[in-house]
Design an enzyme around this catalytic site. Structure first.
Site, short mmCIF file in Angstrom:
data_model
loop_
_atom_site.label_atom_id
_atom_site.label_comp_id
_atom_site.label_asym_id
_atom_site.label_seq_id
_atom_site.Cartn_x
_atom_site.Cartn_y
_atom_site.Cartn_z
N ASP A 147 35.13 125.06 91.96
CA ASP A 147 34.90 126.51 92.06
C ASP A 147 33.61 126.85 92.81
OD1 ASP A 147 33.43 125.48 89.95
OD2 ASP A 147 34.00 127.01 88.50
N ARG A 154 45.01 130.69 86.80
CA ARG A 154 45.52 131.75 87.68
C ARG A 154 46.30 131.18 88.86
NH1 ARG A 154 41.18 135.24 90.06
NH2 ARG A 154 40.46 133.21 90.77
N SER A 202 38.06 122.90 88.58
CA SER A 202 36.60 122.95 88.39
C SER A 202 36.09 121.99 87.32
CB SER A 202 36.20 124.38 88.08
OG SER A 202 36.72 125.21 89.08
C1 BGC Z 1 32.22 121.58 85.74
C2 BGC Z 1 32.04 121.93 87.20
C3 BGC Z 1 32.26 123.40 87.42
C4 BGC Z 1 31.40 124.22 86.45
C5 BGC Z 1 31.63 125.71 86.60
C6 BGC Z 1 31.39 122.49 84.86
O1 BGC Z 1 31.66 122.24 83.52
O2 BGC Z 1 31.87 120.25 85.51
O3 BGC Z 1 32.92 121.18 88.01
O4 BGC Z 1 31.92 123.73 88.74
O5 BGC Z 1 31.70 123.85 85.13
O6 BGC Z 1 32.94 126.08 86.34
#
Ligand code: BGC
Length: 469
Positions: free
Chosen positions: A195, A79, A141
């Site tokens: 995130d 996004r 994320s």
């Molecule tokens: C990632 C994290 C992320 C989480 C939620 C995980 O697979 O390693 O960095 O915060 O997913 O999106």
């Protein structure tokens, strides 16, 4: 009607997925031990939860104003957002979602970031802000080692992403380079964040007691506010501010054995068939990317043991589908059917029709399917409640708000309650907690981080000017 003994058999069959009090206590202890290791400079290398430093040390006051851009990459969609912070904890935003196809998910890093820069360029032109030099917050994320707010080296991909030539690279530099390759695109990327951090910041914008951010969606992870004196790995130049957000990356918990006592053959199967074997063990037990698959594996064995669909004419056909079609049960189904009150089972029957082409399923089979789904979701909620308790206790404030986002938490009617069941048992009696649904943490949170970075920069600039006078 199922006989009581049939239900007892199913309950016994599922028992290994229903954690006992002792098992939860062990989970709590193992998790807290990993957090301690993650924070320590000598022990970090052996920790499964790496407790990454985010360099976010300033928190929103609610008075932030201005226009910011945000990018959000971390799930199945990508996004771009234009966010207008208006003070008084108010914000307006325009969001555009771009699809990520298998091509982008498995391309090279340069291709991925060129695609992102192209979408960004189209977006700023559409919004007629292409002539403004706007700060951008990038919600990325995945686990990253950060050396500053806009420097983040990718440690590994998760959640089915696998772009080549990216692991070990600085994601901030890759994005900046892709922006620079597009003539006329002038954007200042000021911060990269996870995130969870975005979620915590967006909730802190409305409630300053938000000390924890949690995502239960495709992936699962949490962050929390830590005192700088507890962060051995933090350079002393960052210690003039009292706190810092730590990205726990608890999806990786279990890679050093912390959840072995809860790990079942179903979990082993999910892990073995994933593209990242041996990694993200906790995440594979609790998150949206894997719970539907766990239900498929459990149901398959239950059918083979004559516990479900024992009298069904399509039994063989159902077994074939369950065997040959991995991922035929989506996690979304677990949330949908949780709303089925059992009055003729319309929602469960709908799933059976979609997945198995089965009409008029037996009400007992519907009830049993719902029970299996519930056991998987409850295990997830209960386990996350335990690890969250570890963070609430670590924060050590009399009251902590937990900012939450993610499709599993948002869509499953009982998920909040399942987390509270164990939070109520494991949070120290001196501390109170509450949960707050985030308003688009990944978008607004990124704008807020960009805003507080900007505020900090302006404050330092004016201080330096005063010193020079
Ligand atoms: C990632 C994290 C992320 C989480 C939620 C995980 O697979 O390693 O960095 O915060 O997913 O999106």
């Amino acid at each position: 009607m199922s006989t009581t003994s049939e239900l007892t058999r199913l309950r016994e069959f599922l028992n290994e997925l229903i954690p006992s009090e002792d098992q939860l206590v062990r989970l709590y202890q193992n998790f807290c031990a990993q957090i301690r290791k993650g924070l320590g400079s000598k022990t970090n290398k052996d920790a499964s939860t790496k407790c990454y430093l985010t360099y976010v040390q300033d928190f929103p006051t609610g008075n932030e104003t201005g226009k910011y851009l945000a990018l959000d990459l971390g799930g199945s969609k990508f996004r771009v957002l234009l966010i207008h912070l208006k003070g008084d904890s108010e914000a307006e935003q325009i969001t555009k979602i771009y699809d990520l196809t298998e091509r982008e998910l498995h391309s090279t890093g340069v291709e991925l970031f060129d695609y992102i820069a192209k979408c960004l360029h189209e977006f700023v032109c559409e919004q007629k802000v292409d002539n403004e030099h706007m700060p951008l917050g990038f919600t990325f994320s995945f686990p990253c080692v950060q050396t500053g707010l806009s420097r983040a080296t990718l440690v590994r991909w998760t959640k089915g992403f696998n772009c080549s030539d990216t692991v070990g690279e600085d994601i901030g530099l890759m994005l900046k380079a892709a922006i620079a390759r597009r003539p006329g695109l002038r954007i200042d990327m000021v911060a990269i964040l996870n995130d969870t951090t975005g979620t915590q910041m967006s909730c802190a914008h409305r409630n300053p007691s938000c000390h924890i951010g949690l995502i239960v969606g495709t992936g699962c992870n949490a962050c929390y506010t830590e005192k700088v004196e507890n962060c051995e790995r933090l350079d002393s130049k960052y210690k003039d501010k009292p706190k810092i957000i730590i990205n726990v990356e608890w999806g990786a918990f279990g890679e050093k054995g912390g959840v072995d006592h809860l790990f079942t053959d179903y979990d082993r199967n999910v892990d073995q068939n994933s593209i990242n074997r041996g990694s993200q063990i906790f995440e594979k037990m609790v998150s949206g990317m894997y719970m539907g698959e766990l239900v498929r594996l459990i149901l398959l064995r239950a059918v083979n043991e004559n516990l479900v669909f024992a009298q069904c004419k399509l039994r063989k056909h159902i077994t074939d589908i369950l065997t040959k079609k991995p991922h035929c049960i989506e996690t979304k189904v677990l949330s949908d059917i949780a709303n089925d009150r059992g009055d003729d089972w319309p929602l469960v029957k709908d799933v059976f029709k979609q997945v198995f082409n089965l009409n008029n399923a037996d009400p007992d089979d519907c009830m049993k399917f719902k029970f299996i789904c519930d056991v998987v979701v409850k295990r997830s909620g209960n386990m996350i409640g335990v690890t969250l308790s570890g963070l609430v206790n670590k924060v050590g404030e009399s009251f902590s708000v937990i900012g939450v986002d993610g499709t599993v938490y948002r869509c499953h009617p009982n998920f909040d309650g399942y987390m509270r069941e164990t939070l109520d048992r494991f949070v120290d009696k001196d501390y109170k907690y509450d949960m707050m649904l985030s308003e688009d943490g990944s978008g607004r949170g990124a704008a807020l981080v960009a805003a507080v970075v900007h505020r900090d920069y302006m404050e330092r600039k004016s201080l330096n000017a005063k010193l020079r006078q």
